[in-house]
Design an enzyme around this catalytic site. Structure first.
Site, mmCIF file in Angstrom:
data_model
loop_
_atom_site.group_PDB
_atom_site.id
_atom_site.type_symbol
_atom_site.label_atom_id
_atom_site.label_comp_id
_atom_site.label_asym_id
_atom_site.label_seq_id
_atom_site.Cartn_x
_atom_site.Cartn_y
_atom_site.Cartn_z
ATOM 1 N N ARG A 1 -38.512 99.571 -7.794
ATOM 2 C CA ARG A 1 -38.380 98.098 -7.933
ATOM 3 C C ARG A 1 -37.453 97.749 -9.090
ATOM 4 O O ARG A 1 -36.710 96.766 -9.033
ATOM 5 C CB ARG A 1 -39.763 97.472 -8.119
ATOM 6 C CG ARG A 1 -40.624 97.524 -6.858
ATOM 7 C CD ARG A 1 -41.936 96.803 -7.042
ATOM 8 N NE ARG A 1 -41.719 95.371 -7.233
ATOM 9 C CZ ARG A 1 -42.676 94.568 -7.718
ATOM 10 N NH1 ARG A 1 -43.847 95.074 -8.090
ATOM 11 N NH2 ARG A 1 -42.450 93.272 -7.868
ATOM 12 N N GLN B 1 -44.493 84.644 -12.221
ATOM 13 C CA GLN B 1 -45.339 85.765 -11.783
ATOM 14 C C GLN B 1 -44.453 86.991 -11.517
ATOM 15 O O GLN B 1 -44.964 88.080 -11.296
ATOM 16 C CB GLN B 1 -46.104 85.415 -10.506
ATOM 17 C CG GLN B 1 -47.024 84.215 -10.651
ATOM 18 C CD GLN B 1 -47.596 83.786 -9.313
ATOM 19 O OE1 GLN B 1 -48.680 84.220 -8.901
ATOM 20 N NE2 GLN B 1 -46.856 82.935 -8.612
ATOM 21 N N HIS C 1 -47.126 88.300 -15.579
ATOM 22 C CA HIS C 1 -47.493 89.588 -14.964
ATOM 23 C C HIS C 1 -46.673 90.722 -15.539
ATOM 24 O O HIS C 1 -46.603 91.803 -14.956
ATOM 25 C CB HIS C 1 -47.278 89.526 -13.439
ATOM 26 C CG HIS C 1 -48.288 88.650 -12.754
ATOM 27 N ND1 HIS C 1 -48.117 88.222 -11.459
ATOM 28 C CD2 HIS C 1 -49.451 88.092 -13.172
ATOM 29 C CE1 HIS C 1 -49.159 87.469 -11.116
ATOM 30 N NE2 HIS C 1 -49.967 87.367 -12.148
ATOM 31 N N CYS D 1 -44.023 107.896 -26.377
ATOM 32 C CA CYS D 1 -43.992 106.567 -27.006
ATOM 33 C C CYS D 1 -43.199 106.664 -28.310
ATOM 34 O O CYS D 1 -43.494 107.536 -29.138
ATOM 35 C CB CYS D 1 -45.416 106.093 -27.300
ATOM 36 S SG CYS D 1 -45.503 104.622 -28.350
ATOM 37 N N GLY E 1 -41.729 79.065 -4.748
ATOM 38 C CA GLY E 1 -41.674 80.415 -4.176
ATOM 39 C C GLY E 1 -42.912 81.250 -4.386
ATOM 40 O O GLY E 1 -42.828 82.475 -4.577
ATOM 41 N N SER F 1 -47.069 81.913 -2.850
ATOM 42 C CA SER F 1 -47.968 81.622 -1.716
ATOM 43 C C SER F 1 -49.288 81.021 -2.174
ATOM 44 O O SER F 1 -50.101 80.597 -1.361
ATOM 45 C CB SER F 1 -48.240 82.919 -0.940
ATOM 46 O OG SER F 1 -48.921 83.843 -1.797
ATOM 47 N N ASN G 1 -41.065 75.266 -1.695
ATOM 48 C CA ASN G 1 -41.377 76.544 -1.065
ATOM 49 C C ASN G 1 -40.804 76.588 0.348
ATOM 50 O O ASN G 1 -40.571 75.551 0.963
ATOM 51 C CB ASN G 1 -42.902 76.748 -1.039
ATOM 52 C CG ASN G 1 -43.284 78.220 -1.014
ATOM 53 O OD1 ASN G 1 -42.870 78.998 -1.861
ATOM 54 N ND2 ASN G 1 -44.051 78.596 0.000
ATOM 55 N N LEU G 2 -40.664 77.829 0.854
ATOM 56 C CA LEU G 2 -40.112 77.946 2.215
ATOM 57 C C LEU G 2 -41.025 77.237 3.224
ATOM 58 O O LEU G 2 -40.564 76.615 4.178
ATOM 59 C CB LEU G 2 -39.980 79.436 2.575
ATOM 60 C CG LEU G 2 -39.124 79.780 3.789
ATOM 61 C CD1 LEU G 2 -37.691 79.306 3.588
ATOM 62 C CD2 LEU G 2 -39.145 81.286 4.061
ATOM 63 N N ALA H 1 -35.182 78.443 -1.409
ATOM 64 C CA ALA H 1 -35.082 78.041 -2.827
ATOM 65 C C ALA H 1 -33.637 77.828 -3.263
ATOM 66 O O ALA H 1 -33.337 76.901 -4.026
ATOM 67 C CB ALA H 1 -35.739 79.115 -3.696
#
Ligand code: APR
Length: 228
Positions: free
Chosen positions: A56, A88, A105, A132, A171, A173, A197-198, A215
């Site tokens: 991602r 988010q 998030h 780390c 955007g 849900s 929103n769509l 959007a």
């Protein structure tokens, strides 16, 4: 000064080529949430989780901000408005579009040490053998808020919601709390609520007004209606 709080979800990045979660071909159709987005999944198979977020991260770095991200940055810089974006999303397309956003998030651009809590810029490909920079332990994880974990900066977000004149959701849900409850919190403080929103979201009935469409079209049109 009109205060606007804008909540964004995966739909604002869809036209940049990034997947949403609950569409038929969405991320949760390809992966089990419990395997890649929970602390238990990470403990069970950390390699799978690292690979999921490495993929991602690469996709998000290859993507470009779209007209919706750029329009929100223009609104944030416009005189007469105090605009707070709460996202988010874990991509950095708001930032690369010129805006700043509160990432409730977490984000793909930082790594987190689950031993000491230190954060640092994530390498493109995170590896379980990474140490780390602060405590030296091999205890790194994606800096992502997983299901069952507390979203980041909730006190700050709730204060903004209590002060806003207008709450705009773009955007998303409306499936996942606490973000899905933000519209009710804003309305309890007297704010107007607009959904861009769509299609109508789960929480559509809480909104005073809705504009449905992609959007990259409806967000710039809405911003132009405010700042010309
Ligand atoms: N323009 C506008 N909206 C769009 C577009 C688009 N081009 N494409 C899709 N959408 C809308 C969909 O109609 C849907 O309502 O975006 C929304 C995406 O919903 P989800 O896939 O559920 O994503 P999101 O709401 O961001 O998920 C919230 O769930 O799994 C967790 O942590 C994850 O942050 C995520 C959270």
């Amino acid at each position: 000064m009109s205060k606007i709080v804008i909540l964004t979800g995966a739909g604002i990045s869809a036209e940049s080529g990034l997947g949403t979660f609950r569409a038929e071909d969405g991320l949760w159709a390809e992966h089990r949430v419990e395997d890649v987005a929970t602390p238990e999944g990470f403990a069970r198979n950390p390699e799978l989780v690292m690979t999921f977020y490495n993929d991602r991260r690469a996709q998000s770095y290859e993507a470009s901000p779209n007209a919706a991200h750029v329009a929100l940055a223009a609104l944030q810089q416009a005189d007469g408005f105090d605009v707070v974006i709460v996202t988010q999303n874990v991509d950095d397309l708001h930032e690369r579009g010129g805006a700043d956003a509160i990432h409730m998030h977490g984000g793909l651009t930082t790594a987190l040490c689950h031993h000491c809590g230190h954060r640092w810029p994530a390498p493109l490909v995170m590896d379980l053998a990474d140490t780390c920079p602060s405590c030296g332990q091999t205890s790194t994880r994606p800096d992502i808020v997983w299901f069952g974990e507390m979203p980041y900066q909730m006190d700050r977000i709730e204060r903004h919601l209590s002060e806003c004149d207008l709450f705009v959701s773009i955007g998303t849900s409306g499936n996942v709390y606490p973000a899905a409850g933000f519209v009710q919190m804003a309305k309890m403080s007297g704010a107007e609520a607009l959904e861009l929103n769509l299609e109508p979201s789960q929480g559509a009935s809480y909104f005073d007004k809705a504009i449905n469409g992609p959007a990259s079209q409806i967000v710039p049109e809405w911003v132009r209606s405010l700042i010309g």
